[in-house]
Design an enzyme around this catalytic site. Structure first.
Site, mmCIF file in Angstrom:
data_model
loop_
_atom_site.group_PDB
_atom_site.id
_atom_site.type_symbol
_atom_site.label_atom_id
_atom_site.label_comp_id
_atom_site.label_asym_id
_atom_site.label_seq_id
_atom_site.Cartn_x
_atom_site.Cartn_y
_atom_site.Cartn_z
ATOM 1 N N THR A 133 0.801 -1.232 0.000
ATOM 2 C CA THR A 133 0.000 0.000 0.000
ATOM 3 C C THR A 133 0.834 1.283 0.000
ATOM 4 O O THR A 133 0.294 2.366 0.206
ATOM 5 C CB THR A 133 -0.927 0.000 1.224
ATOM 6 O OG1 THR A 133 -0.129 -0.111 2.420
ATOM 7 C CG2 THR A 133 -1.908 -1.166 1.183
ATOM 8 N N GLU A 134 2.114 1.164 -0.250
ATOM 9 C CA GLU A 134 3.004 2.322 -0.124
ATOM 10 C C GLU A 134 2.602 3.504 -0.999
ATOM 11 O O GLU A 134 2.765 4.668 -0.606
ATOM 12 C CB GLU A 134 4.448 1.901 -0.430
ATOM 13 C CG GLU A 134 5.114 1.066 0.649
ATOM 14 C CD GLU A 134 4.788 -0.418 0.565
ATOM 15 O OE1 GLU A 134 5.387 -1.205 1.310
ATOM 16 O OE2 GLU A 134 3.901 -0.802 -0.241
#
Length: 261
Positions: A133-134
């Site tokens: 999810t960066e």
């Protein structure tokens, strides 16, 4: 409190991440202790195989909230040192010379996905969720990227890297992150079955087989270290960039980042 609980049984060393109150999120102390324990197991002749798991409901939630708060105010040089610490852990697990099993007892995000990807065998519960999810924070999964791509392939990694979407255990199995998905009550039995297969093989042959597989995939530890340094510089730069600062700040403030407005 010990960051990592260590248990030995019949040639198997289990390392259990012991921060259940924060879903085994990776802070500096946990990363350092995992590195120490991997090094000890690497040279212990009594250890034939390694199991990595987490205590509580999650396997590993990725970056620790406190660590993320420090990253917001840290310099690029300090962020570089922080990224290299995680790189060393992930690389140590990828090139650990003995068979490794990820006992995925729950959710894995970010660096947690990297830990799963670096194990030779990955078995997870059906309720587990995963995510890279960066990008939602204005960042990229830099330090784990070579190892995740090696596990799931470039095509799947490109999709997950750019969407940051959450996916379930069956999807993780379909793309190759997990080898097996089981019910929660069957997890220990499935891990033990895998260990029983490993126990039948010659330990020297296993080490050579692991090196052979990595070599055939053109994965080399020295080359990986060089790539890790480049990727650490990338994530350090992104963390101090305007977008990275906005993404981290929005996450910590529990608000939507400006690019979603």
């Amino acid at each position: 409190m010990n960051e990592v609980l260590v248990a030995d049984r019949a040639g198997v060393r289990e390392l259990a991440m012991n921060r259940p109150q924060v879903h085994n999120a990776l802070d500096e102390a946990l990363i350092d202790e995992l590195i120490v324990q991997l090094e000890k197991a690497r040279y212990d002749p009594e250890v034939r195989a390694l199991v990595l798991t987490g205590l509580g409901q999650s396997f590993c939630a990725g970056a620790d909230l406190g660590a993320m708060q420090r990253q917001v105010h840290a310099s690029e040089e300090e962020n570089l040192a922080d990224a290299l610490r995680l790189a060393r852990l992930i690389r140590s697990l990828q090139f650990f010379p003995k068979p490794t099993v990820a006992r995925v007892n729950g959710a894995a995000y970010g660096g947690g996905v990297g830990l799963v990807a670096c194990c030779d065998i990955a078995i997870g519960v059906g309720t587990a969720r995963f995510g890279l999810t960066e990008v939602r924070l204005g960042l990229v999964p830099a330090m784990i990227s070579p190892y995740v791509i090696a596990a799931i392939g470039l095509r799947q990694a490109r999709r997950l890297f750019v969407t940051g979407e959450i996916f379930d255990a069956e999807e993780a199995r379909r793309i190759g992150l997990l080898h097996q998905v089981v019910a929660g009550e069957a997890l220990d039995g499935a891990v033990e079955a895998a260990l029983a297969h490993l126990a039948k093989a010659g330990p020297e042959a296993q080490g050579e087989a692991k090196r052979l597989a990595l070599a055939m995939a053109e994965l080399d530890e020295a080359a990986a270290e060089r790539i890790d340094r480049d990727n650490a510089a990338l994530i350090a730069r992104l963390r101090v960039s305007a977008e990275g600062q906005e993404g981290l700040g929005a996450f910590l403030a529990k608000r939507a980042p400006r690019w979603m407005a």
